[in-house]
Design a protein around this motif. Structure first.
Motif, PDB file in Angstrom:
ATOM      1  N   ASP A 704       0.845  -1.183   0.000  1.00 48.26           N
ATOM      2  CA  ASP A 704       0.000   0.000   0.000  1.00 48.26           C
ATOM      3  C   ASP A 704       0.890   1.246   0.000  1.00 48.26           C
ATOM      4  OD1 ASP A 704      -2.319  -1.489   0.018  1.00 48.26           O
ATOM      5  OD2 ASP A 704      -2.531  -1.460   2.211  1.00 48.26           O
ATOM      6  N   ILE A 705       0.302   2.372  -0.323  1.00 50.00           N
ATOM      7  CA  ILE A 705       1.051   3.628  -0.434  1.00 50.00           C
ATOM      8  C   ILE A 705       0.781   4.470   0.803  1.00 50.00           C
ATOM      9  CG2 ILE A 705       1.302   5.757  -1.792  1.00 50.00           C
ATOM     10  CD1 ILE A 705       0.445   4.076  -4.252  1.00 50.00           C
ATOM     11  N   LYS A 706       1.846   4.882   1.478  1.00 50.55           N
ATOM     12  CA  LYS A 706       1.718   5.636   2.729  1.00 50.55           C
ATOM     13  C   LYS A 706       2.458   6.972   2.617  1.00 50.55           C
ATOM     14  CE  LYS A 706      -0.262   2.191   5.057  1.00 50.55           C
ATOM     15  NZ  LYS A 706      -1.653   2.287   5.556  1.00 50.55           N
ATOM     16  N   GLY A 707       1.798   8.044   3.042  1.00 55.27           N
ATOM     17  CA  GLY A 707       2.455   9.343   3.146  1.00 55.27           C
ATOM     18  C   GLY A 707       2.866   9.962   1.833  1.00 55.27           C
ATOM     19  N   ALA A 708       2.113   9.714   0.796  1.00 57.49           N
ATOM     20  CA  ALA A 708       2.479  10.235  -0.524  1.00 57.49           C
ATOM     21  C   ALA A 708       2.132  11.715  -0.646  1.00 57.49           C
ATOM     22  CB  ALA A 708       1.773   9.449  -1.613  1.00 57.49           C
ATOM     23  N   ARG A 709       2.932  12.403  -1.440  1.00 56.19           N
ATOM     24  CA  ARG A 709       2.685  13.805  -1.746  1.00 56.19           C
ATOM     25  C   ARG A 709       2.236  13.963  -3.200  1.00 56.19           C
ATOM     26  NH1 ARG A 709       1.876  18.033   1.712  1.00 56.19           N
ATOM     27  NH2 ARG A 709       3.362  18.042   3.438  1.00 56.19           N
ATOM     28  N   VAL A 710       1.548  15.068  -3.480  1.00 60.66           N
ATOM     29  CA  VAL A 710       1.063  15.322  -4.841  1.00 60.66           C
ATOM     30  C   VAL A 710       2.159  16.023  -5.640  1.00 60.66           C
ATOM     31  CG1 VAL A 710      -0.643  16.528  -6.242  1.00 60.66           C
ATOM     32  CG2 VAL A 710      -1.325  15.471  -4.073  1.00 60.66           C
ATOM     33  N   LEU A 711       2.586  15.390  -6.716  1.00 58.62           N
ATOM     34  CA  LEU A 711       3.577  15.996  -7.603  1.00 58.62           C
ATOM     35  C   LEU A 711       2.917  17.020  -8.532  1.00 58.62           C
ATOM     36  CD1 LEU A 711       6.461  16.091  -8.770  1.00 58.62           C
ATOM     37  CD2 LEU A 711       5.773  14.268 -10.343  1.00 58.62           C
ATOM     38  N   ALA A 712       1.748  16.647  -9.045  1.00 58.61           N
ATOM     39  CA  ALA A 712       1.053  17.546  -9.969  1.00 58.61           C
ATOM     40  C   ALA A 712      -0.451  17.393  -9.801  1.00 58.61           C
ATOM     41  CB  ALA A 712       1.461  17.244 -11.411  1.00 58.61           C
ATOM     42  N   LYS A 805      12.702  11.807  -3.183  1.00 60.72           N
ATOM     43  CA  LYS A 805      13.364  10.494  -3.217  1.00 60.72           C
ATOM     44  C   LYS A 805      14.332  10.342  -2.044  1.00 60.72           C
ATOM     45  CE  LYS A 805      16.024   7.479  -6.303  1.00 60.72           C
ATOM     46  NZ  LYS A 805      16.659   7.360  -7.655  1.00 60.72           N
ATOM     47  N   GLU A 806      15.075  11.416  -1.749  1.00 63.55           N
ATOM     48  CA  GLU A 806      16.036  11.365  -0.639  1.00 63.55           C
ATOM     49  C   GLU A 806      15.341  11.099   0.693  1.00 63.55           C
ATOM     50  OE1 GLU A 806      18.322  14.927  -0.594  1.00 63.55           O
ATOM     51  OE2 GLU A 806      19.315  14.503  -2.525  1.00 63.55           O
ATOM     52  N   GLN A 807      14.111  11.566   0.832  1.00 68.84           N
ATOM     53  CA  GLN A 807      13.366  11.374   2.074  1.00 68.84           C
ATOM     54  C   GLN A 807      12.398  10.193   1.984  1.00 68.84           C
ATOM     55  OE1 GLN A 807      11.752  14.929   3.847  1.00 68.84           O
ATOM     56  NE2 GLN A 807      13.427  16.222   3.074  1.00 68.84           N
ATOM     57  N   ASP A 808      12.517   9.411   0.893  1.00 73.45           N
ATOM     58  CA  ASP A 808      11.717   8.194   0.722  1.00 73.45           C
ATOM     59  C   ASP A 808      10.210   8.497   0.761  1.00 73.45           C
ATOM     60  OD1 ASP A 808      11.581   5.498   0.131  1.00 73.45           O
ATOM     61  OD2 ASP A 808      11.449   4.881   2.234  1.00 73.45           O
ATOM     62  N   ILE A 809       9.823   9.590   0.129  1.00 77.13           N
ATOM     63  CA  ILE A 809       8.415   9.991   0.091  1.00 77.13           C
ATOM     64  C   ILE A 809       7.845   9.629  -1.282  1.00 77.13           C
ATOM     65  CG2 ILE A 809       6.809  11.945   0.145  1.00 77.13           C
ATOM     66  CD1 ILE A 809       8.811  13.375   1.990  1.00 77.13           C
ATOM     67  N   PRO A 810       6.828   8.760  -1.326  1.00 77.36           N
ATOM     68  CA  PRO A 810       6.221   8.424  -2.626  1.00 77.36           C
ATOM     69  C   PRO A 810       5.389   9.587  -3.151  1.00 77.36           C
ATOM     70  CG  PRO A 810       5.010   7.375  -0.859  1.00 77.36           C
ATOM     71  CD  PRO A 810       6.186   8.046  -0.214  1.00 77.36           C
ATOM     72  N   LEU A 811       5.079   9.545  -4.456  1.00 70.97           N
ATOM     73  CA  LEU A 811       4.351  10.636  -5.099  1.00 70.97           C
ATOM     74  C   LEU A 811       3.105  10.124  -5.807  1.00 70.97           C
ATOM     75  CD1 LEU A 811       7.447  12.447  -6.664  1.00 70.97           C
ATOM     76  CD2 LEU A 811       6.168  13.155  -4.628  1.00 70.97           C
ATOM     77  N   LEU A 834      10.105   6.840 -13.014  1.00 68.66           N
ATOM     78  CA  LEU A 834      11.456   7.210 -12.601  1.00 68.66           C
ATOM     79  C   LEU A 834      11.462   8.436 -11.696  1.00 68.66           C
ATOM     80  CD1 LEU A 834      13.537   6.614 -15.865  1.00 68.66           C
ATOM     81  CD2 LEU A 834      13.471   5.206 -13.801  1.00 68.66           C
ATOM     82  N   LEU A 835      10.428   9.266 -11.773  1.00 68.62           N
ATOM     83  CA  LEU A 835      10.333  10.422 -10.881  1.00 68.62           C
ATOM     84  C   LEU A 835       9.812  10.036  -9.501  1.00 68.62           C
ATOM     85  CD1 LEU A 835       8.959  13.195 -13.284  1.00 68.62           C
ATOM     86  CD2 LEU A 835      11.281  12.962 -12.386  1.00 68.62           C
ATOM     87  N   GLY A 836       9.363   8.791  -9.347  1.00 73.02           N
ATOM     88  CA  GLY A 836       8.915   8.328  -8.030  1.00 73.02           C
ATOM     89  C   GLY A 836       7.424   8.306  -7.848  1.00 73.02           C
ATOM     90  N   VAL A 837       6.661   8.466  -8.949  1.00 69.07           N
ATOM     91  CA  VAL A 837       5.201   8.435  -8.850  1.00 69.07           C
ATOM     92  C   VAL A 837       4.736   6.987  -8.707  1.00 69.07           C
ATOM     93  CG1 VAL A 837       3.038   8.935 -10.058  1.00 69.07           C
ATOM     94  CG2 VAL A 837       4.955  10.557 -10.179  1.00 69.07           C
ATOM     95  N   LYS A 838       3.904   6.715  -7.713  1.00 70.69           N
ATOM     96  CA  LYS A 838       3.406   5.367  -7.455  1.00 70.69           C
ATOM     97  C   LYS A 838       1.977   5.173  -7.940  1.00 70.69           C
ATOM     98  CE  LYS A 838       7.185   4.172  -5.301  1.00 70.69           C
ATOM     99  NZ  LYS A 838       8.128   3.214  -5.934  1.00 70.69           N
ATOM    100  N   ALA A 839       1.201   6.256  -8.005  1.00 73.32           N
ATOM    101  CA  ALA A 839      -0.203   6.145  -8.414  1.00 73.32           C
ATOM    102  C   ALA A 839      -0.613   7.406  -9.156  1.00 73.32           C
ATOM    103  CB  ALA A 839      -1.111   5.936  -7.200  1.00 73.32           C
ATOM    104  N   VAL A 840      -1.502   7.235 -10.108  1.00 69.32           N
ATOM    105  CA  VAL A 840      -2.116   8.363 -10.813  1.00 69.32           C
ATOM    106  C   VAL A 840      -3.627   8.235 -10.616  1.00 69.32           C
ATOM    107  CG1 VAL A 840      -2.472   9.513 -13.026  1.00 69.32           C
ATOM    108  CG2 VAL A 840      -0.251   8.461 -12.514  1.00 69.32           C
ATOM    109  N   ILE A 841      -4.252   9.279 -10.077  1.00 67.63           N
ATOM    110  CA  ILE A 841      -5.689   9.257  -9.794  1.00 67.63           C
ATOM    111  C   ILE A 841      -6.368  10.287 -10.695  1.00 67.63           C
ATOM    112  CG2 ILE A 841      -7.444   9.306  -7.987  1.00 67.63           C
ATOM    113  CD1 ILE A 841      -5.185   9.168  -5.908  1.00 67.63           C
TER     114      ILE A 841
END
Length: 942
Positions: A704-712, A805-811, A834-841
């Motif tokens: 599961d995805i935890k603590g993800a931030r919005v890239l765009a 990526k350095e802080q291991d934060i998914p996007l 490659l930019l670290g995006v795990k999900a697109v909603i």
């Protein structure tokens, strides 16, 4: 070498024997399944594919029956697995595929397998055609200079591709300078009907270029796909698709005198765009089809992406066979094509019963009028007689000059600009009386109400001329669409001959380009002695490849470019291509027009789009008489007799006798040896792909995805052009910074397309389109807010991703409707992961991009029906948790997953997102982290 034939379950007893002049073939007879005989030609090809690949898992009896019972009026809802017979690539889109294959060789070795296991299972062929740029033009040295520059810029890429050709079985490379991929495809590579170990089946082909559909003119079902799908198909994986609607397009009548194949295809493009054919097949039928030459069929098929269909196909008939004979195919192949097509009911018989279609259109070819299209879309057709009027209507959108009230005031304004240089060199209708440099020629054509901004330019060769809005800056005979068609190419040569005889010439401000689609064109131009006439108009051989359509026309002369940009002139380009989108042809050119090669010559002589060929003379002959377009237009009889004298089977046989050999520069390349590639860490073009780093023999459980931030946070209709790296590399951007750090001069940045083999460049260009509207920031372009920093300041998307990526934060990316429409670019998905995006909603996805995201291990999710990020009150500053993805570890696909978005205030927004992993096969790909990882692990196991 063809791939081994798959054993079918043959539940319908369709496997039969076909005898063709003493040779026996096994084939799968679609007619044993009730209902197949009434299908459109294109669906018969799909039906045969299903029968041959029936395995009870990917292809079942239900899939076959779904085709047999196809309801033309129903909305597509049945997904099938289509396995194409081969894959076609051009070098821009193909290089990443070969990079991935080369990387897989090392990865399979690390997992205990052998590097030589990694090879395309289906034939894969690449034509290097997108790298030539027209730097030199207008001289006999143009070809040699352009080839020399091409090799200087692309030596690393070419060394790599030669290594691939020498080390991968089932992979061949047609060297640079041979022709455009789609023209080489129809003239040489296409099989039409395969013979694979005695099994006959239709040639089906997907390609990494959208204009792969040109082969539809030969009766070959195929279309353009993204690189991820192409790689999968090379490695034996099927393409997932819905059984589509099929639009029947009836052709009747005959093309009138003075109308070209280009005019026909622009008319069809306009009709089909207005009708709406996205995600549909278009199929041409009726007795009128039999009078359409194969070259014209290919021209129509080529434009399928422009009118939006998946494919635009013609059935096989006598014309197909005649073309195979002309282009030097072996007699055994020709006999097989005819016998197979007739046995399957895929041969177009005269007065044959019409198939049932989903929708119907009809065109009487006798009603087609000479046309161009522009100034920014292929479907915006303009009748040639109305072109001047339409140009003036469109001009205010592109020009800031003040409207001029009448002819006298326009002439006064222009004379103010250039002193008395003009004098009597322009008549009152705006036509030019002379075509001599330094005698006051002008691209300004006056009439009431048009905008004018005359600018006097001094030529380096001496003399002056005046430029104005509408000036033709580029006139280019280019693109597979038309250079594959002898009627329009010979027509261009003949109009040049007649123009030269009358003393006409191209205007000195026009960059003239002639880039044929294959060396065969050079052959028949030489036989017909047409080069001297084209050269008299400035159209020297510039190269064999895809040039103007993809922005490879090269720079304009410095004085022209400077005048255009300093005075904001609305310059135009006229090209015989298929694409004329804004900004695509040249950064100096605002308005782009598609036209036949014949009209490219005519506009080069006119020098401006502000021209009426019916009322304005192109110039004067040696006796001072006005010369109009009609006076130099070649007759149908002249074109046909020249073709008959100049084009023969022997010409094609000679040019394709050793097509993979290449020139001396190609053969002299220093190519690495070994079954695995020696990566050069200093290379800025070719880098080892990172997708298999630290890969284990078995996939780790999905999380599961935890603590993800919005890239765009994006709106509706975000295309793969917005996401995927494309076009030039802008100084100061992350991609440019990377090149600067690696010692690349700004002049050598080249394009993002040429650097698709380097993921470091490409991921820096992902989501970096200058028109991307990320709602997290106030400006357009490749920017976001970096929430790893206090206050979330604005930053380049790539730079922010590095910090995450350095802080291991998914996007995650959140967006609106129709996410991922446009060209199915593989880097839109590769760059995303490659930019670290795990999900697109999103609210909805374009089908191919959704599939590509899964193919790279990114989960596609949809907001609940009727909801959006706006309706849910999401502003993009939230932290996202996504629960329920782990159900995939149990071998099931969850219908929804729980999304919790936590605002800075602590308020939570919760919703159930729909999981858009639609098939068990896609679930397998996602569990393995991507389609390539899945295939690689299967190879090791086998």
């Amino acid at each position: 070498m063809e791939p081994p034939v798959t054993e079918s379950l043959n539940s319908f007893g369709a496997k039969k024997t076909l005898d063709v002049k003493g040779k026996s073939y096994e084939y799968f007879d679609i007619n044993v399944v009730e209902g197949m005989e009434k299908l459109p030609y294109s669906l018969k090809v799909l039906a045969e594919n299903q029968l041959r690949y029936e395995d009870g898992k990917n292809v079942t009896k239900d899939h076959i029956n779904a085709l047999a019972n196809w309801d033309p009026s129903a909305e597509p809802d049945t997904e099938i697995q289509f396995t194409p017979a081969r894959v076609l690539m051009q070098d821009f889109t193909g290089v990443p595929c070969v990079v991935d294959l080369a990387t897989m060789r090392e990865a399979v070795e690390a997992l205990g397998g052998k590097p030589e296991q990694v090879n395309p299972l289906n034939p894969a062929e690449m034509v290097i055609d997108h790298s030539v740029i027209v730097e030199a033009f207008g001289s006999k040295e143009a070809l040699e200079k352009n080839v020399e520059i091409e090799y200087e810029r692309n030596e690393e890429r070419y060394q790599f591709l030669r290594w691939g050709a020498e080390n991968f079985s089932n992979f061949k490379v047609v060297p640079p300078g041979t022709g455009i991929v789609h023209q080489v495809n129809i003239e040489y590579l296409s099989r039409v009907v395969f013979d694979n170990e005695g099994v006959a089946y239709p040639d089906t082909c997907i390609g990494t270029d959208s204009h792969t559909t040109m082969e539809n003119g030969l009766g070959i079902l195929g279309w353009g796909v993204g690189g991820i799908e192409a790689e999968a198909a090379m490695l034996g994986q099927p393409v997932s698709m819905l059984i589509p609607k099929v639009v029947g397009f009836k052709l009747t009548g005959e093309i009138p005198v003075g109308v070209t194949a280009t005019d026909v295809v622009l008319t069809i493009t306009e009709m089909l765009r207005q009708h709406g054919v996205v995600q549909k097949f278009v199929e041409f039928y009726g007795n009128g089809v039999k009078s359409i030459p194969l070259a014209n069929r290919a021209t129509i098929g080529n434009m399928s992406p422009e009118f939006g269909s998946t494919a635009a196909i013609f059935p096989i008939d006598e014309e197909t066979v005649k073309y195979l004979e002309l282009t030097g195919r072996p007699q055994e192949q020709i006999d097989r094509v005819e016998a197979y097509a007739k046995a399957q009911g895929m041969w177009l018989e005269k007065d044959a019963p019409e198939a049932k279609y989903s929708e119907y259109l009809e065109l009487d070819l006798g009603t087609v009028k000479p046309s161009i299209a522009g100034p920014k879309r292929p479907q915006d057709r303009i009748v040639l007689s109305e072109a001047k009027e339409q140009f003036r209507k469109d001009l205010p959108t592109y020009a800031d000059g003040e409207p001029v009230g009448d002819e006298a005031s326009l002439q006064a304004k222009r004379m103010d600009a250039e002193g008395a240089v003009m004098e009597d060199n322009e008549d009152v209708t705006g036509g030019l009386n002379k075509s001599r440099e330094g005698e006051g020629e002008s691209a300004a054509k006056g009439a009431a109400g048009r905008q004018s901004n005359p600018v006097v330019v001094s030529s380096p060769n001496g003399g002056e001329y005046t430029l104005d809005h509408g000036m033709v800056a580029i006139a280019s005979i280019t693109s597979c669409t038309n250079t594959s068609n002898p009627s329009v190419m010979v027509g261009a040569g003949l109009i040049a001959r007649k123009a030269a005889a009358k003393g006409l010439k191209s205007k000195p401000w026009v960059k003239t380009i002639c880039a044929p689609g294959s060396q065969v064109v050079d052959g028949y131009y030489q036989r017909a002695d047409l080069w001297k006439d084209l050269e008299a108009m400035g159209f020297y051989l510039s190269g064999f490849g895809c040039t103007t359509c993809i922005g490879n026309s090269g720079p304009l002369p410095e004085e022209i470019s400077q005048a255009i940009n300093e005075h904001d002139l609305a310059a135009t380009a006229v090209l015989s291509g298929n694409r004329n989108f804004e900004g695509r042809i040249s950064p100096d050119v605002k308005m782009n027009y598609l036209a036949s090669p014949i009209m490219v010559i005519a506009y080069a002589i006119a020098g401006t789009m502000d021209f009426d060929f019916e009322t304005q003379p192109l110039g004067q002959d040696q006796d001072g008489n006005d010369v109009f377009l009609k006076d130099i237009w070649p007759s149908t009889e002249e074109i046909e007799s020249t073709i008959a004298d100049a084009i023969s089977r022997e010409l094609y046989e000679a040019d394709y006798a050793d097509v993979y050999k290449g020139d001396e520069q190609w053969r002299a390349l220093d190519v690495p040896e070994g079954e695995t590639f020696e990566w050069d860490e200093a290379s800025t073009y070719i880098r080892k792909a990172p997708y298999f780093d630290d890969m284990k023999p078995e996939p780790e459980p999905v999380k599961d995805i935890k603590g993800a931030r919005v890239l765009a946070k994006l709106g509706d209709s975000v295309t793969t052009d917005h996401i995927s790296p494309a076009s030039s590399i802008k100084p100061g951007t992350p991609a440019a910074q990377y090149l600067d750090e690696n010692g690349v001069d700004r002049n050598d940045y080249n394009s993002l397309g040429s650097r698709r083999g380097n993921h470091e460049v490409m991921m820096r260009g992902t989501f970096a389109n200058i028109r991307l509207a990320n709602q997290l920031v106030d400006i357009t372009g490749g920017y976001t807010r970096d929430f790893t920093q206090e206050g979330g300041p604005q930053a380049f998307i790539f730079d922010a991703c590095q910090n995450y990526k350095e802080q291991d934060i998914p996007l995650v990316v959140i967006a609106g409707k129709e996410y991922g429409t446009g060209s199915s670019r593989d880097w839109a998905a590769k760059g995303t992961v490659l930019l670290g995006v795990k999900a697109v909603i999103t609210e909805s996805f374009e089908r191919i991009h959704r599939s590509n995201l899964i193919g790279m291990g990114v989960i596609p999710l949809q907001f609940p029906d009727g909801e959006s990020h706006e309706s849910l009150g999401l502003d993009g500053t939230e932290t996202f948790d996504i629960e329920g993805i782990t159900e995939l570890n149990n071998g099931t696909i969850p219908k929804t997953v729980k999304v919790t978005a936590t605002k800075v205030s602590g308020e939570k927004v919760e919703f159930d997102a729909i999981v858009r992993i639609d098939t068990p096969g896609e679930a397998d790909y996602f569990r393995h982290g991507g389609i390539l990882q899945y295939v690689l692990r299967q190879m090791v196991k086998s």
